[in-house]
Design an enzyme around this catalytic site. Sequence first.
Site, PDB file in Angstrom:
ATOM      1  N   ASP A  59      45.446  32.127  39.456  1.00  0.00           N
ATOM      2  CA  ASP A  59      44.683  33.782  39.756  1.00  0.00           C
ATOM      3  C   ASP A  59      46.297  33.923  40.113  1.00  0.00           C
ATOM      4  OD1 ASP A  59      43.665  35.657  39.967  1.00  0.00           O
ATOM      5  OD2 ASP A  59      43.464  35.432  42.057  1.00  0.00           O
ATOM      6  N   THR A  92      46.900  40.272  38.373  1.00  0.00           N
ATOM      7  CA  THR A  92      48.057  39.734  39.477  1.00  0.00           C
ATOM      8  C   THR A  92      49.490  39.528  39.487  1.00  0.00           C
ATOM      9  OG1 THR A  92      46.581  38.208  39.608  1.00  0.00           O
ATOM     10  CG2 THR A  92      46.327  40.033  41.084  1.00  0.00           C
ATOM     11  N   THR A  93      49.376  38.557  38.302  1.00  0.00           N
ATOM     12  CA  THR A  93      50.598  38.118  37.911  1.00  0.00           C
ATOM     13  C   THR A  93      51.263  39.104  36.960  1.00  0.00           C
ATOM     14  OG1 THR A  93      48.725  35.954  37.061  1.00  0.00           O
ATOM     15  CG2 THR A  93      50.918  35.618  36.160  1.00  0.00           C
ATOM     16  N   ASP A 389      38.119  37.946  39.095  1.00  0.00           N
ATOM     17  CA  ASP A 389      38.205  38.148  38.698  1.00  0.00           C
ATOM     18  C   ASP A 389      37.817  39.139  37.285  1.00  0.00           C
ATOM     19  OD1 ASP A 389      40.301  37.677  39.765  1.00  0.00           O
ATOM     20  OD2 ASP A 389      41.345  37.387  38.154  1.00  0.00           O
TER      21      ASP A 389
END
Length: 555
Positions: A59, A92-93, A389
């Site tokens: 994550d 998020t990445t 997530d």
Amino acid sequence: QPQIILLKEGTDTSQGKPQLVSNINACTAVADVVRTTLGPRGMDKLIHDDKGTVTISNDGATIMKLLDIVHPAAKILVDIAKSQDSEVGDGTTTVVLLAAEFLREAKPFIEDGVHSQNLIRSYRTASSLAIEKIKELAVSIEGKSLEEKKSLLAKCAATTLSSKLIGGEKEFFASMVVDAVIAIGTEDRLNMIGIKKVPGGTMRDSFLVNGVAFKKTFSYAGFEQQPKKFLSPKILLLNVELELKSEKENAEIRLSDPAQYQSIVDAEWNIIYDKLDKCVNSGAKVVLSRLAIGDLATQYFADRDIFCAGRVAEEDLKRVAAATGGTVQTSVNNIIDEILGTCEIFEERQVGNERFNIFNGCPSGQTATIVLRGGADQFIEEAERSLHDAIMIVRRALKNSTVVAGGGAIDMEISRYLRQHARTIAGKSQLFINSYAKALEVIPRQLCDNAGFDATDVLNKLRQKHALPSGEGAPYGVDIATGGIADSFANFVWEPAIVKINAINAATEAACLILSVDETIKNPKSESAQGEAAASAMGRGRGGAFRGRGRGMRR
């Protein structure tokens, strides 16, 4: 001409172009850390911190948080990853990658002497164009029946989970997540979905409870005599301890006659028996309390076929209250039926080597609990993060019910649109918008790199597909299975539009923020001051020890 000294000696200032370039380099270095975690074939990072805790995670936000970055400009990337995590939960990445890529594309312009404000202006224009385009391409899932909606949401959850450790079982978990989210309905509070972790078994052994489950609490003698299963019991929730209360330390009772002593002891017992009687008379079959339920109470309840559990964690108690429709009482007086909760079935069940109290089939149904199983602790932790997530994504998709094609398809489509739009602009900003468009291709390129395909080859195919005038190539993205390209929409690689919108917004903002900084001033005083403060604190501590001696002595 002597040099004018403006700032304190040792103040480190670096300004102008080199400062900007070094900031950009720092940000690209941060992005390189999480770069390989993108997508279904992404690698995981093992982070080992100074306390010796080991975290294995995929994550982006978790990794960024644990990295402990000190470079002031690169910290901005950590913040956007966090904000994406709290706002949408996934992507998020993507956010970090996009921001770093925008900066990387801006670097040659900066080095050639373009003023950064021009870049910023063009980037802002490009981002608002991109977001309009996403809204235009998004497909709504409103107005479908519950069954259809469920399968659509499960597809979204599966897309999110495919890049995580539990990707192998994504169908199993996706349907579980969708059931959990639909169970809490419009209720927005995330803590209504509890996730309990039990080591052991395989991840296939995980199950969903439509209600509440928590670990068996600390219990006293007599606990085993209590019945462990009830059908539609009444549930009493307390915030009272059912034990003999010890008197205050300095309480003093003077007796003239030893016989009176007994009456005082009896009074204590009467108080607690009175409390217990009230609980029993309420008709409740399950008594839960946040505070301790002592051994006397435990046995008293066991004699009357009542199940009790003391020292239940506060959030578990709150979830039980929400699920069963009961209210938590702070006193046992006047217990009426309205405040008692109920559920279809209550049982205590062995899960792994833990015992769980499980409330199933709750009337208000606004909670759900997922019990996770798995081999290693780190594995379960990572599974919990992945499910978080997925839960966020499903909630978002339920609320803003529009989805776009994943797998880099939407990124390629926006990129094409911006390139086309750039041609219509006269002046320098044509180049800048073009570079913004090129930066968006980082997502499909990275997906290919992480899966070990030839990125150049795949990207050329994608560009050709997206450039078709008919517009039928819009949903085409990277096909992870074969290494070619495929229609992401037909393959059910979907993500909520809000994820992409948020990602592009945050990434552009961060890039513009970093581009607008041209000087860093570091004040050296803070470091020495910290040292001094620590030293003086030490000195104070020592002096204090000697002075303190005289106080407690008898005069």
